[in-house]
Structures are given as structure tokens and as C-alpha cells.
Design an enzyme around this catalytic site. Sequence first.
Site, mmCIF file in Angstrom:
data_model
loop_
_atom_site.group_PDB
_atom_site.id
_atom_site.type_symbol
_atom_site.label_atom_id
_atom_site.label_comp_id
_atom_site.label_asym_id
_atom_site.label_seq_id
_atom_site.Cartn_x
_atom_site.Cartn_y
_atom_site.Cartn_z
ATOM 1 N N GLU A 153 -31.518 21.301 -2.169
ATOM 2 C CA GLU A 153 -31.059 22.171 -3.245
ATOM 3 C C GLU A 153 -31.910 21.821 -4.454
ATOM 4 O O GLU A 153 -31.960 20.653 -4.865
ATOM 5 C CB GLU A 153 -29.585 21.940 -3.568
ATOM 6 C CG GLU A 153 -29.093 22.840 -4.699
ATOM 7 C CD GLU A 153 -27.740 22.441 -5.256
ATOM 8 O OE1 GLU A 153 -27.050 23.329 -5.775
ATOM 9 O OE2 GLU A 153 -27.372 21.254 -5.189
ATOM 10 N N ASP B 295 -28.613 17.147 -2.341
ATOM 11 C CA ASP B 295 -27.991 17.868 -3.443
ATOM 12 C C ASP B 295 -28.844 17.791 -4.711
ATOM 13 O O ASP B 295 -29.324 16.718 -5.089
ATOM 14 C CB ASP B 295 -26.609 17.260 -3.720
ATOM 15 C CG ASP B 295 -25.891 17.928 -4.863
ATOM 16 O OD1 ASP B 295 -25.522 19.107 -4.723
ATOM 17 O OD2 ASP B 295 -25.697 17.269 -5.909
ATOM 18 N N HIS C 22 -28.658 34.552 -3.416
ATOM 19 C CA HIS C 22 -27.217 34.673 -3.667
ATOM 20 C C HIS C 22 -26.930 35.360 -4.999
ATOM 21 O O HIS C 22 -26.097 36.270 -5.083
ATOM 22 C CB HIS C 22 -26.545 33.295 -3.677
ATOM 23 C CG HIS C 22 -25.156 33.344 -4.244
ATOM 24 N ND1 HIS C 22 -24.909 33.207 -5.602
ATOM 25 C CD2 HIS C 22 -23.953 33.567 -3.670
ATOM 26 C CE1 HIS C 22 -23.611 33.324 -5.821
ATOM 27 N NE2 HIS C 22 -23.010 33.539 -4.666
#
Length: 588
Positions: free
Chosen positions: A292, A255, A321
Site C-alpha cells: 500500500e 501497510d 477505488h
Amino acid sequence: MNERHFGAKLTSEGATFRLWAPAAKHVELMLDHQPHPLAPGKHGWFEIDVPGLKAGARYKFRIDNEIDVPDPASAFQPEDVFGPSEVIDHASYAWRAGDWRGRPWHETVLSESHVGAFTREGTYRAMTDRLDHLVETGITALELLPLADFAGGRNWGYDGVLWYAPDSAYGRPEELKRLIDEAHLRGLMVFLDVVYNHFGPEGNYLGRYAPSFFTEAQTPWGSAIDYRVPQVRAFAVENALYWLDEYRFDGLRLDAVHAIVELGEIPMLHDLSLAAGQLAAQTGRHIHLVLENDDNAVSLLDPTQDPPCGKYRAQWNDDYHHAWHVKLTAEKQGYYRDYQRAPVSDIARSLGSGFVYQGEASEHRGGKARGEASGELSPTAFVNFLQNHDQIGNRAFGDRLENKVNPEAIEAALAITLLAPPIPMLFMGEEWGSKTPFPFFCDFKGSLADAVRKGRRDEYAWAYATYGDDVPDPLSEATFESAKLDWAAKDGSGRQRLALVRELLAIRRRHIMPYLAEACFGKARAADSGLLTANWRMGDGARLTLLANVSDEPIAAATDRPRGTLIWGNEPGELMKPWSVIWRLEER
């Protein structure tokens, strides 16, 4: 696996307990309310051997006769983060899929899922019962949001404080192992999100006895971790190996690594990849590491490095995205403003070379340059998605695209995302067009709960001003309950969408995956009319071509003679219908 330095370890005579507590003068092991002093060693370590101790024993550490704390490397917390730690015998689980070695990266199709919201029961056992659905859909990898033990009974998972302990809200460690085992028996990989940029705000005692864990720097979520300290670095690297080895996860997604404060000459990320690669080489397994990273750092990525040797397979492609989200919703707030000028061109840039931002200035980041040139990477270095937990949940209502975008547009976006060479990812239920929200939720108490509420109200002031108490309360159990998937919709209103996704993933399996390992970016273009074209050089000399109308109006079709076999869509004639997608594969 290399020997672990942290946590309780069962031996033939009993158990050994070790604690790194450089700021403590005296440490005792509390067993059945009885203290057992640990012997101090070098560099802040304390250790004790306890003869005759068995799995299931519960314990805490007493620091300087002042405070009792759980083991920071606890294997399980049956009474949450404030309770005692439990000794776990990992060797006692009998793996049924003992010959499983994983799957190569190019076969990956991800489903990102939250254990607590995946089913009404919210447990590992209940999730296990739904694995056949994933296989039948064409998904090859289940990715779990973080499991590290957090305070309370519900949480997204990014507030974990005990990194080695899967949260007891979902079940026991052996039930998590069974979930992974059953997935492997079905040919499914299982990935885990891990958080190495901060510890959660409640239940973390490291600052009391090991303050050198942290730097003075701050992340958006708390104190930054100091990976210059060898023991701190080892804590993270060993944790990654722990999940990969003891639980046999096939991969990890790290993350927000841009929030890791790297002050050492050799980054912790390099050491972690190297250690995971050594485990893969020792066991003959496919192990995949994904990042990420808001920095779009190409230098960290190499999907062809197998086993990992300092690099990472891929990065979540937020650019892809964001461009799609702006195109589909016309939203322009926050980071979406960086994509508002020409979202279709941004989609084309992503399809043609990976990132949208490859060194360009980001208005959202105050004009700072962002990213590195990515066109030389394999397309499989990017995980593309239309929705994920962040992009749904970091909204006032946690609403999905299905609640605000016409189905034809979503289905066109899916046809592009699921057949393009980058690795595709769906968010749980997206395969049947679920409208179940995924709002932010947690279970903090007192002043921390008040601070969370205030933070949400400040961030989404416009929503509270307009909708008032209709905005979900992140601390309410009802908010968590609202996030649980409605599986009945799969066979009802979602039947047509599910059939579409299954067909697309079957085409990916038959026609794309065989050529994907050696795929390269080609060219991609976007016209003002909404015409989107792209091509890729695939393995064995094959060529994959995309032609799409990503607009609400019919547009003139390309006049070039089409090349290759039609694998998706219909011949357009003179005009391409709105939101129509055509894929061709030319084989040699």
C-alpha cells in the site's frame, strides 16, 4: 530460513533468549518469578542459555531492576501485550499440506478479511470452517488484516506492538497454522497484512531500552522507525521471513509504506524483498509481496520478478477505488475531490494504464505532484477493488456501498473489476452484497480511549452534529459486534449477488487467467455519455475488450464491428441499457 536473531529459540539442551537493549545496563530473564541475568554482548545484545526449558514456559525481561517487559519478538502472548511471553515450538506442528508451493500471482483473486469479524466466534477455528465458501465462490487467496499482538481484545490490527505474536484474541499459534494448512489443502493462498511504519500506542516498551528504534520524525500514528540502524532493519526483515516461513503465509501486504521514513542508502523495502526472494528460491515456493503506497511509486513494482529480488508484485490501487466511489456515490469530501471532475475518465485511465495520478498535481495534497507513469507495467501490478477495510471503516458509520448505491450500478462495477486484468480484491461478505458495517473499533482504556473518541469526533464532526450518539462509539464492544458478518444473508438476500460473483470469477478462471501472465495495457476511453471502452493485449496474441455503459441512461452503442467471442453480457443492439457491461475475448 536464515537464523533468527530475535526472540526465544528452543535448542536440544533447552532454550536461548536474546534481547537487543542498547540503552539497558542490566537485563534479567524472569522465569517463575526468578531472575536469571543475561550476559551482555556486543552492539547492545544480551543473551542467556537456559538448560532444560520446554515449550510453554512463560517469561519476561527485567530491565535495570526497574520494569518487566515482554519479549519484543514474543511468539505468543496468552495474557495480552502486558503479560508474559510464551515459548513456542514451531517445529511441533505437523503440516498436512507439506507439498504446497503456492500459486502464481496471475491466479490471485483476493478476499480481505478480519479474523475477529469474519465469524460470530471470531477465531481461527471458526474461520477455518468457512474456507469452503471462499473456494466455491472462486476466490483463490484469503488476506488477513494484521495479527500482531495489540492491546485489548478487539482491534482492526494496525495498532500491533509485538510483531511476531499472533494476537491471542483469535486463538493459539497452532490454530493459525491449521487455518493456513487447511486453506492450502483447498488450493487457497493466505496473505497477511503487516505494519512496518509504526508501533501501536499501548504496550510498546522499546523506547525504554532501545530508543534508537525510533527517529524524531512522526507518522500519522506515532514515532517513525529508524531503519538506518542495522538491528532495527533486521527486526523487520526477520519478521517478514518469520510469517512466511514459520506460518507458511503465501504473501504479505505491507501497510502504508509511504509512511516509512527511509534514511538509509538502500531502502529497507529492498532488503525485505530480497530476503523473501531468497526464501522462495530455497523452498521452491511462490511468495508474493504487495504494497500500500500513497506515492504511486512505479519503481518499486514488478509482478514478473519471480522470485522477488528487490521489487514487489503489486500495489493496492486506491486511485481505481476512489474514481469508482465518486462515480457511484457522488461524494466529494477529502481525497475524493481529486476525482470529482471526471470519474469515468479516471476509471478509464486506471483501466488503460494503472494509476490515475502519474505525476499530476493532487488538489487534496496541496497541489503536490503524485505518482509516476505506470502504463509500461503489467496490469497485474495493480490490485483493484471497490471496497476494503479502510474505505468502509474510515467513515462515520462504517457503511458499505450496498447501503447507498443501486444494485445495478454495483453489479456493473463488479463485472468490470472482476474480469479486468488487474488483480481483483473483495472485502469479506462483498461477494453476497453484505450490508454488515465495518466501523472502526478498538479496546483501549483510560486517556488513550478518550483521545481516540476525541479524534473520531473531530474527524467526523458533521456526523456527530447530525446524528449524535447514533454514531458508533469506536471503544464500545457493541460496535465490534456490529461488524461481524451475517452469514445467514449469504443464502437469503445475498443469494443472487453471490451467484453473479461466482459466475464472473468462473469466467475469469476459464477465459482470463490463461492469458493473464503476459497481459499488457492497451487503450481505454470514456465518453461524456458514460460509454466506457478498454482493451488489453493478452498472452498468446489474445485480445480482451470491454464495452460498458456506466450511466443511468440508455446510450448509443458503438458502431464498430465487434471482435472476438462474447464472454460476458448481451449484444446491445442500437442502445446499451444503463449499467450494462460487455466483455469479448479474441483468441488466435
